[in-house]
Design a protein around this motif. Structure first.
Motif, PDB file in Angstrom:
ATOM      1  N   PHE A 117      52.172  30.096  31.098  1.00 45.63           N
ATOM      2  CA  PHE A 117      51.851  30.140  32.618  1.00 45.63           C
ATOM      3  C   PHE A 117      52.324  31.080  33.482  1.00 45.63           C
ATOM      4  O   PHE A 117      51.780  31.531  34.477  1.00 45.63           O
ATOM      5  CB  PHE A 117      51.483  28.672  33.165  1.00 45.63           C
ATOM      6  N   PHE A 118      53.538  30.885  33.562  1.00 42.57           N
ATOM      7  CA  PHE A 118      54.385  31.889  34.716  1.00 42.57           C
ATOM      8  C   PHE A 118      54.210  33.248  34.275  1.00 42.57           C
ATOM      9  O   PHE A 118      54.135  34.232  35.163  1.00 42.57           O
ATOM     10  CB  PHE A 118      55.772  31.273  34.493  1.00 42.57           C
ATOM     11  N   SER A 119      53.899  33.751  32.957  1.00 40.69           N
ATOM     12  CA  SER A 119      53.993  35.212  32.802  1.00 40.69           C
ATOM     13  C   SER A 119      52.424  35.565  32.955  1.00 40.69           C
ATOM     14  O   SER A 119      52.197  36.768  33.184  1.00 40.69           O
ATOM     15  CB  SER A 119      54.179  35.437  31.310  1.00 40.69           C
ATOM     16  N   GLY A 120      51.547  34.452  32.730  1.00 42.68           N
ATOM     17  CA  GLY A 120      49.970  34.842  32.807  1.00 42.68           C
ATOM     18  C   GLY A 120      49.260  34.660  34.021  1.00 42.68           C
ATOM     19  O   GLY A 120      48.322  35.670  34.454  1.00 42.68           O
ATOM     20  N   LEU A 121      49.751  33.914  34.844  1.00 39.61           N
ATOM     21  CA  LEU A 121      49.012  33.727  36.161  1.00 39.61           C
ATOM     22  C   LEU A 121      49.185  34.775  36.862  1.00 39.61           C
ATOM     23  O   LEU A 121      48.178  34.813  37.767  1.00 39.61           O
ATOM     24  CB  LEU A 121      49.516  32.263  36.892  1.00 39.61           C
ATOM     25  N   PRO A 122      50.185  35.386  37.070  1.00 41.89           N
ATOM     26  CA  PRO A 122      50.270  36.572  38.255  1.00 41.89           C
ATOM     27  C   PRO A 122      49.440  37.655  37.879  1.00 41.89           C
ATOM     28  O   PRO A 122      48.831  38.352  38.953  1.00 41.89           O
ATOM     29  CB  PRO A 122      51.756  37.246  37.675  1.00 41.89           C
ATOM     30  N   PHE A 123      48.552  37.832  36.664  1.00 40.66           N
ATOM     31  CA  PHE A 123      47.730  38.699  36.566  1.00 40.66           C
ATOM     32  C   PHE A 123      46.418  38.354  37.140  1.00 40.66           C
ATOM     33  O   PHE A 123      45.325  39.172  37.557  1.00 40.66           O
ATOM     34  CB  PHE A 123      47.555  39.004  34.876  1.00 40.66           C
ATOM     35  N   ILE A 124      46.063  37.015  37.240  1.00 43.67           N
ATOM     36  CA  ILE A 124      44.966  36.352  37.996  1.00 43.67           C
ATOM     37  C   ILE A 124      44.814  36.889  39.429  1.00 43.67           C
ATOM     38  O   ILE A 124      44.246  37.600  40.029  1.00 43.67           O
ATOM     39  CB  ILE A 124      44.792  34.914  37.791  1.00 43.67           C
ATOM     40  N   PHE A 125      46.278  36.595  39.882  1.00 39.95           N
ATOM     41  CA  PHE A 125      46.659  37.014  41.411  1.00 39.95           C
ATOM     42  C   PHE A 125      46.157  38.716  41.637  1.00 39.95           C
ATOM     43  O   PHE A 125      45.808  38.979  42.637  1.00 39.95           O
ATOM     44  CB  PHE A 125      48.054  36.699  41.782  1.00 39.95           C
ATOM     45  N   LEU A 126      46.701  39.373  40.526  1.00 43.33           N
ATOM     46  CA  LEU A 126      46.671  40.870  40.936  1.00 43.33           C
ATOM     47  C   LEU A 126      45.098  41.229  40.778  1.00 43.33           C
ATOM     48  O   LEU A 126      44.641  42.133  41.527  1.00 43.33           O
ATOM     49  CB  LEU A 126      47.455  41.624  39.730  1.00 43.33           C
TER      50      LEU A 126
ATOM     51  N   TYR B 166      46.685  50.747  38.224  1.00 47.27           N
ATOM     52  CA  TYR B 166      47.016  50.494  36.700  1.00 47.27           C
ATOM     53  C   TYR B 166      46.260  49.628  35.844  1.00 47.27           C
ATOM     54  O   TYR B 166      46.621  49.419  34.812  1.00 47.27           O
ATOM     55  CB  TYR B 166      48.544  50.061  36.807  1.00 47.27           C
ATOM     56  N   LYS B 167      45.254  49.047  36.525  1.00 46.85           N
ATOM     57  CA  LYS B 167      44.104  48.278  35.723  1.00 46.85           C
ATOM     58  C   LYS B 167      43.471  49.149  34.679  1.00 46.85           C
ATOM     59  O   LYS B 167      42.964  50.426  35.068  1.00 46.85           O
ATOM     60  CB  LYS B 167      43.363  47.601  36.566  1.00 46.85           C
ATOM     61  N   ILE B 168      43.329  48.697  33.531  1.00 50.10           N
ATOM     62  CA  ILE B 168      42.801  49.618  32.485  1.00 50.10           C
ATOM     63  C   ILE B 168      41.162  49.702  32.512  1.00 50.10           C
ATOM     64  O   ILE B 168      40.663  50.776  32.527  1.00 50.10           O
ATOM     65  CB  ILE B 168      43.427  48.837  31.119  1.00 50.10           C
ATOM     66  N   GLN B 169      40.317  48.518  32.883  1.00 51.70           N
ATOM     67  CA  GLN B 169      39.082  48.444  33.228  1.00 51.70           C
ATOM     68  C   GLN B 169      39.011  48.287  34.857  1.00 51.70           C
ATOM     69  O   GLN B 169      39.577  47.559  35.362  1.00 51.70           O
ATOM     70  CB  GLN B 169      38.673  47.331  32.357  1.00 51.70           C
ATOM     71  N   THR B 170      37.797  48.689  35.073  1.00 49.29           N
ATOM     72  CA  THR B 170      37.594  48.402  36.644  1.00 49.29           C
ATOM     73  C   THR B 170      36.830  47.297  36.883  1.00 49.29           C
ATOM     74  O   THR B 170      36.855  46.669  38.041  1.00 49.29           O
ATOM     75  CB  THR B 170      36.603  49.780  36.959  1.00 49.29           C
ATOM     76  N   LYS B 171      36.224  46.794  35.853  1.00 46.11           N
ATOM     77  CA  LYS B 171      35.443  45.340  35.996  1.00 46.11           C
ATOM     78  C   LYS B 171      36.566  44.325  36.110  1.00 46.11           C
ATOM     79  O   LYS B 171      37.552  44.375  35.631  1.00 46.11           O
ATOM     80  CB  LYS B 171      34.545  45.158  34.709  1.00 46.11           C
ATOM     81  N   ASN B 172      35.966  43.357  36.917  1.00 50.25           N
ATOM     82  CA  ASN B 172      37.107  41.904  37.094  1.00 50.25           C
ATOM     83  C   ASN B 172      36.221  40.883  36.833  1.00 50.25           C
ATOM     84  O   ASN B 172      35.111  40.811  36.769  1.00 50.25           O
ATOM     85  CB  ASN B 172      37.290  42.041  38.758  1.00 50.25           C
ATOM     86  N   ASN B 173      37.262  39.961  36.286  1.00 51.64           N
ATOM     87  CA  ASN B 173      36.744  38.459  36.073  1.00 51.64           C
ATOM     88  C   ASN B 173      36.148  37.617  37.391  1.00 51.64           C
ATOM     89  O   ASN B 173      37.105  37.854  38.319  1.00 51.64           O
ATOM     90  CB  ASN B 173      37.574  37.878  35.166  1.00 51.64           C
ATOM     91  N   SER B 174      35.257  36.836  37.269  1.00 59.58           N
ATOM     92  CA  SER B 174      34.900  36.194  38.505  1.00 59.58           C
ATOM     93  C   SER B 174      36.019  34.926  38.355  1.00 59.58           C
ATOM     94  O   SER B 174      36.501  34.676  37.519  1.00 59.58           O
ATOM     95  CB  SER B 174      33.521  35.573  38.518  1.00 59.58           C
ATOM     96  N   PRO B 175      36.225  34.340  39.770  1.00 56.47           N
ATOM     97  CA  PRO B 175      36.901  33.388  39.776  1.00 56.47           C
ATOM     98  C   PRO B 175      36.539  32.132  38.897  1.00 56.47           C
ATOM     99  O   PRO B 175      37.427  31.341  38.360  1.00 56.47           O
ATOM    100  CB  PRO B 175      37.043  32.841  41.318  1.00 56.47           C
ATOM    101  N   GLU B 176      35.400  32.024  38.862  1.00 60.78           N
ATOM    102  CA  GLU B 176      34.745  30.894  37.942  1.00 60.78           C
ATOM    103  C   GLU B 176      35.007  31.235  36.384  1.00 60.78           C
ATOM    104  O   GLU B 176      35.463  30.114  35.769  1.00 60.78           O
ATOM    105  CB  GLU B 176      33.095  30.798  37.793  1.00 60.78           C
ATOM    106  N   ALA B 177      35.093  32.431  35.978  1.00 61.11           N
ATOM    107  CA  ALA B 177      35.417  32.752  34.560  1.00 61.11           C
ATOM    108  C   ALA B 177      36.919  32.353  34.329  1.00 61.11           C
ATOM    109  O   ALA B 177      37.314  32.013  33.284  1.00 61.11           O
ATOM    110  CB  ALA B 177      35.139  34.236  34.261  1.00 61.11           C
ATOM    111  N   GLN B 178      37.666  32.762  35.417  1.00 61.36           N
ATOM    112  CA  GLN B 178      39.159  32.447  35.261  1.00 61.36           C
ATOM    113  C   GLN B 178      39.503  31.159  35.200  1.00 61.36           C
ATOM    114  O   GLN B 178      40.363  30.551  34.460  1.00 61.36           O
ATOM    115  CB  GLN B 178      39.747  33.295  36.382  1.00 61.36           C
ATOM    116  N   GLY B 179      38.649  30.307  35.998  1.00 60.84           N
ATOM    117  CA  GLY B 179      38.871  28.968  36.108  1.00 60.84           C
ATOM    118  C   GLY B 179      38.515  28.161  34.734  1.00 60.84           C
ATOM    119  O   GLY B 179      39.280  27.171  34.252  1.00 60.84           O
ATOM    120  N   LYS B 180      37.308  28.561  34.289  1.00 58.70           N
ATOM    121  CA  LYS B 180      36.925  28.170  32.791  1.00 58.70           C
ATOM    122  C   LYS B 180      38.110  28.352  31.768  1.00 58.70           C
ATOM    123  O   LYS B 180      38.278  27.441  30.992  1.00 58.70           O
ATOM    124  CB  LYS B 180      35.606  28.783  32.514  1.00 58.70           C
TER     125      LYS B 180
END
Length: 243
Positions: A35-44, A53-67
């Motif tokens: 979680f310490f290594s993975g959560l920062p990417f949600i913040f970014l 530096y993001k590979i894809q332009t599409k972002n995940n919704s907060p709901e998808a991240q929460g799920k």
């Protein structure tokens, strides 16, 4: 540095049983690093920082991240933790110990290199099997719900897949019976590697820019973008199996 490690380890083996360290301790190490290594990417992703530096332009919704987070907490508690407890006797039978003396750095380095090589080989073939039509539809498609991966999606998967591919992570330690401190270091490195591979960013400091044959985020992101019949890039760490 060695004395500091030995002092810390002395405290652990004095105050906790072998079972507690191997099961509960390993679970805490995994959860903390994951979680310490993975959560920062949600913040970014939410803030748009370092989007260059993001590979894809599409972002995940907060709901998808929460799920993803909610299911991860469930899977880790109900699948990963029981698996660690079940594996304890296997590792003990194969020679795992937590007592002194601690292994030398040469031994630790050699074992972890072996773990990476055998994990990558077993993972490649297991992952490739999961991309057959029936297994993809009924099992592996859960992991591919996120065509735009972020760090935490690395462990978002069907419980059957967690057990199936988890075997790849633990086959090396099970065969060699390492010291527990080696197993913990292996968990740390393996978790960081898989989070980085799913992070969705390719930075100038990404390991794939410096380590030969290392896949990394750009390599694995391609795998998530394509349909299962054309995906390729099945390896977890290295690229030579996919040539």
């Amino acid at each position: 540095m060695d004395s500091l490690v030995e002092s810390g380890w002395q405290y652990l083996v004095t105050n906790f049983s072998d079972f507690q360290l191997a099961c509960i301790g390993s679970f805490i190490v995994h959860e903390t690093v994951f979680f310490f290594s993975g959560l920062p990417f949600i913040f970014l992703e939410r803030t748009g920082l370092l989007s260059t530096y993001k590979i894809q332009t599409k972002n995940n919704s907060p709901e998808a991240q929460g799920k993803c987070i909610a299911w991860l907490l469930f899977y880790h508690s109900c699948v990963n933790f029981p698996l660690m407890m079940f594996s304890y006797r296997v590792f003990k039978f194969m020679g795992m110990r937590s007592s002194f003396p601690l292994p030398s750095w040469k031994v630790v380095s050699a074992q972890i290199l072996f773990f990476f090589i055998i994990e990558d080989f077993v993972f490649y073939w297991g992952h490739r099997i999961l991309h057959t039509k029936w297994l993809y539809k009924n099992v592996h498609s859960v992991h591919h719900e996120y065509a735009t991966p972020f760090g935490l999606t690395s462990e978002y998967a069907h419980p059957a897949e967690i057990l199936f591919l988890g075997f790849a992570t633990f086959i090396g330690p099970a065969l060699t019976g390492p010291h527990l401190i080696t197993l913990w270091l292996w968990l740390v490195l393996r978790v960081i590697e898989t989070v980085e591979a799913h992070c969705g960013y390719h930075f100038p400091w990404s390991p794939s820019n410096f380590l030969p044959l290392y896949g990394g985020a750009d390599f694995h992101d391609y795998h998530h973008r394509l349909l299962y019949t054309k995906s390729g890039n099945y390896s977890s760490t290295f690229v030579y199996m996919d040539w």
